[in-house]
Design an enzyme around this catalytic site. Structure first.
Site, short mmCIF file in Angstrom:
data_model
loop_
_atom_site.label_atom_id
_atom_site.label_comp_id
_atom_site.label_asym_id
_atom_site.label_seq_id
_atom_site.Cartn_x
_atom_site.Cartn_y
_atom_site.Cartn_z
N GLU A 322 0.83 -1.21 0.00
CA GLU A 322 0.00 0.00 0.00
C GLU A 322 0.86 1.26 0.00
OE1 GLU A 322 -3.03 -0.47 -0.65
OE2 GLU A 322 -3.05 -2.63 -0.23
N HIS A 325 2.00 2.08 -3.40
CA HIS A 325 0.95 2.76 -4.18
C HIS A 325 0.96 4.27 -3.98
CE1 HIS A 325 -1.42 -0.28 -6.11
NE2 HIS A 325 -1.83 -0.88 -5.02
N GLU A 344 -1.22 -2.05 -9.79
CA GLU A 344 -1.21 -3.26 -8.96
C GLU A 344 0.02 -4.13 -9.16
OE1 GLU A 344 -2.83 -3.37 -6.52
OE2 GLU A 344 -4.47 -1.99 -6.91
ZN LIG Z 1 -2.84 -2.64 -4.63
#
Ligand SMILES: [Zn+2]
Length: 871
Positions: A322, A325, A344
């Site tokens: 995370e 990201h 992703e």
């Molecule tokens: Zn993700």
């Protein structure tokens, strides 16, 4: 407008294609909303009303109109707008179409190019499932009930909380104001700017965010408490339900380490003033990378003495994902959902690298090999899709969140990194992020940056081969020997477990060739018949060293025999690659099962955990196929004999200085010995369970899954009730999950019915509602027909905690879980009846998985019986 994808060219036509594919261009980014009205800044004020489950809001959006327009079009769902004005003047009409999730505002007179302000008040629904702004009920540490409000927007649920331009290319700044109970702690993407109390309420306004897509908006409010730290100028806080925040200390320490590492790796410091991690008690099952305010299911953030090493690993690796990201996804966002992998695959790959680097004893990339194999299994079917895949409209975006986007994407990036070398690859990513910061990007932008950073154009072609074509190749290796010196002849074709691809796709394949125990060398396989020198003929050989490549390899018989002889001495990753390939080739009928089993038998006492894991899982699959057949007892006896020496050498209890990896190996082997009816394992598991009934510390949390599963499998009614009572009485949710999952492993049919009742009952606390689906699918392992009956009768309840993924789960995962529970036609009819027609490609994937599994069983049964007979 959509870019062409799914290209099925051959190598000779590749050179004619544009070098890198289209780069980001706002006006031509795909989407349903017109591009002539662009939101610049939202001022949004909301009051969630817990009693009526509604939201009262006011909104003012500064817009840029680029071409005169008579209408303004944006997304909304279940919202009622009132007092709609443009630049203070009432509009002519407002039509909200909930089926299309679009509101059209017709203006009193056309808006001219330039800046304008659209304002309105509205009501929306306060959701009870995790999409949009939702209410979450939970049981507090003291046993009383609590409630909080949180949000989950990706992919298309911001529109449930407020009307907005809910497509990723529409970046805007947001100033959020929330009114709620004054006792609440409140968290959003940005720090609090001001807070006013009035009566029992407080109105909190957060600082204006940088320009970002709507799916990254976050708000959580409730009886929360935080622990905090500082890293390189960023304030880090971890929020949890009051009383549990100290359980986040390990996670907060991880976040400090990860953030500092990423500041360095990405070459751009984390761009917001603070980064919060919020432990939401249940509600949704994963984590969401909202910019500056990441939400996690609390099991992925909080650790206590009942936690396992697997829980600990999840806390590190999910945060690593995370936080990655925050750059790949938040600072730079994919232009459209067809490039979801830019978010992703990148976060998955970056997180695996970080987890591996900071926790070498976990051998994290080896553990990731299991995930890669799952993706390769799906990708070896004709119905698979490319990493970059068409997403017709954003309502279909959720269906892209599958193992191809995550696990294949992660593996392909690792392969590219290995091909370019880690420094050049990192330089390319830095260049890409700098070029596209606070904006959007396509795969083309990334390829341009990688090519510029490395000075190598071929990386573009290699990357496009792997991201734009479905599937992957099988590399055939034929060794020629002259005077003891080996020359390889290499060729490729698409690897499919069934059927043929008439397009005969080709890949530029980055091989990593290792001879003996030398350092691997990189070689690009470009054309069939390519020749390569490979040491002496009696040395072991791998062309996929460390199992980094996303392809299969078939060696000629003599080379394979050399590798079998040297098997126990091979580098760990090379051994894993050989096992993975031999197993997949035997499932596809391309190599005899005996070749795979010869490798398994050559393991000796080697401690390579992933290799044993692979062997145990494969033998487990064979055992399942043999169930109910006359050969079952003989097979399990043979399988036990294969793993028992290793299990016995490891004993039952951890030894000082042992790595988590070896401990995992011990549990895997014990679990399987119990499953396959080893009387000593069962007796010892029962002895340990008897202590556990009166003293919960008698079995370490890490060992509970394997020991309790063995006990539950062979349980009589009294034992079942003991375990059930333990599960019911457990306060710790992670432990409770383990106990209920073990309960689903009962063999006895009557007890299985009772296990199913427990899975559906109110014994499962509200924050663990997502567990129910796991329980019913776990039950399918031993009682497929019962589990199918229970699942179909309760599908709405079981899928409710997964509003975003329910179509993907229903179409692709459910058929694979229940492949032997019902006839294929019956499975397909049930799935089709629940899903819209546009899910057909996903249903085809699920149903191909069923057909493959059935054919595999048919093909394997005679081979298993033959193996059992030969000694
Ligand atoms: Zn993700």
């Amino acid at each position: 407008m959509r870019r062409a994808l799914a290209l099925t060219w051959t190598l000779s036509t590749l050179a004619a294609l544009p070098a890198a594919g289209a780069t980001f261009d706002f006006d031509h980014a795909p989407g349903r909303l017109p591009k002539n009205v662009v939101p610049l800044d939202y001022q949004l004020s909301v009051t969630p009303k817990l009693e009526t489950r509604t939201i009262a809001g006011t909104e003012s959006v500064r817009l840029r109109v680029t071409a005169a327009t008579a209408a303004i079009v944006f997304n909304s769902l279940n919202e009622k707008l009132a007092d709609v004005r443009l630049d203070g003047a009432p509009v002519a009409a407002v039509i909200a179409d909930d089926a299309r999730q679009i509101t059209t505002v017709t203006l009193a007179r056309p808006a001219q190019p330039g800046e304008h302000t659209l304002s309105f008040s509205y009501t929306a629904l306060l959701e009870t499932q995790p999409h949009g702004m939702f209410l979450q009920q939970y049981v507090k540490p003291d046993g009383t009930r609590g409630v909080l409000v949180s949000t989950k927007m990706e992919s298309t649920d911001a529109r449930r909380m407020f009307p907005c331009w809910d497509e990723p290319a529409f970046r805007a700044t947001f100033e959020l104001t929330v009114t709620g109970p004054s006792a609440w702690a409140t968290v959003s993407n940005m720090p609090v700017a001001r807070r006013e109390e009035h009566g029992g309420l407080a109105t909190t306004t957060f600082q204006r965010s940088p320009a970002m897509p709507s799916y990254l908006i976050e708000f959580t409010g409730g009886d929360l408490a935080a622990i905090s730290a500082q890293t390189e100028g960023t304030a880090l806080s971890l929020w949890a339900v009051r009383g549990r925040e100290r359980e986040g200390q390990m996670a907060l320490a991880d976040a400090q380490l990860i953030l500092a590492d990423y500041n360095d790796y990405f070459g751009l410091p984390f761009p917001l003033p603070k980064l919060d991690a919020i432990a939401v008690p249940g509600g949704f099952s994963g984590a969401m990378e909202n910019w500056g305010a990441i939400t996690y299911n609390d099991k992925l953030l909080l650790l206590n003495p009942d936690s396992t090493i697997a829980d600990r690993q999840a806390v590190f690796s999910v945060q690593a994902h995370e936080i990655a990201h925050q750059w790949n996804g938040d600072l730079v966002t994919m232009a459209w959902w067809d490039d979801l992998w830019l978010n992703e695959s990148f976060a998955a790959w970056r997180a695996a690298n970080e987890t591996d680097r900071r926790n070498p004893s976990w051998k994290w990339w080896q553990q990731q090999d299991a995930a890669k194999e799952r993706a390769m299994r799906s990708d070896a079917r004709l119905s698979t899709h490319p990493i970059q895949q068409p997403v017709a409209d954003e309502l279909q975006a959720a269906n892209a969140f599958d193992e191809i986007t995550y696990e294949k994407g992660q593996s392909v990036l690792r392969m590219l990194e290995s091909y370019l070398g880690p420094e050049l690859f990192r330089d390319g990513i830095r260049r890409y992020l700098r070029a596209r910061a606070y904006s959007n990007a396509t795969a083309g932008d990334l390829w341009v940056a990688l090519a510029q950073a490395s000075g190598r154009d071929d990386v573009v072609q290699v990357a496009r081969d792997w991201t734009e074509q479905p599937g992957f190749p099988l590399v055939t290796v034929t060794a020629g020997c002259s005077g003891g010196v080996r020359t390889l002849t290499l060729s490729q074709h698409r690897f499919l477990v069934q059927g043929d691809d008439p397009n005969a796709p080709r890949w530029r394949i980055p091989l990593r060739v290792r001879v003996g125990d030398a350092v691997p060398r990189t070689e690009l396989l470009v054309h069939d018949g390519q020749q390569s020198a490979a040491g002496r003929c009696d040395e072991p050989l791998s062309v996929n060293a460390e199992a980094i490549g996303f392809f299969r390899v078939r060696y000629d018989a003599a080379t394979f025999a050399t590798d079998v002889r040297a098997f126990a001495r091979l580098p760990e990753g090379d051994r894993i690659a050989l096992l993975d390939d031999a197993w997949a080739l035997s499932l596809a009928g391309e190599q005899p099962l005996g070749s795979y089993l010869a490798l398994a038998a050559a393991m000796g006492r080697n401690h390579n955990s992933r290799a044993w894991d692979q062997i145990a899982a494969s033998l487990g699959a064979l055992e399942r196929d043999e169930r109910g057949s006359p050969g079952h007892a003989a097979f399990t006896a043979r399988a036990r004999a294969l793993i028992k020496p290793m299990a016995d050498s490891l004993g039952w209890d951890p030894r000082p200085g042992e790595t988590p990896d070896v401990q995992r190996l011990r549990r895997t082997l014990r679990f399987d010995l119990g499953e396959w009816g080893d009387p000593h394992t069962l007796a010892e598991a029962r002895r340990r369970f008897a202590h556990f009934v009166t003293d919960r510390s008698a079995i370490r949390p890490d060992d509970q899954e394997s020991v309790l599963t063995v006990v539950a499998h062979a349980a009589d009614e009294a034992t079942f009730e003991q375990l059930h009572a333990i599960a019911r009485g457990e306060k710790d949710e992670a432990a409770q999950r383990r106990y209920y999952l073990a309960l689903m492993q009962v063999s006895d049919a009557t007890l299985a019915e009772r296990a199913a009742e427990a899975a559906l009952s109110a014994e499962i606390p509200p924050q663990a509602a997502d567990l129910r689906l796991h329980l019913v699918t776990a039950l399918a392992g031993r009682h497929p027909a019962l589990a199918w009956r229970v699942f179909t009768a309760n599908a709405d309840l079981l899928l409710a905690p997964y509003p975003k993924y329910a179509p993907l789960i229903t179409s692709q995962e459910i058929p694979e879980v229940f492949w032997e529970a019902a006839e294929p036609q019956q499975l397909e009819a049930w799935v089709r009846a629940r899903l819209p027609a546009e899910m057909s490609p996903n249903i085809a994937r699920g149903m191909e998985a069923v057909a493959v599994r059935r054919a595999e069983r048919q093909g394997l049964m005679p081979a298993i019986d033959a193996w059992v007979r030969v000694r």
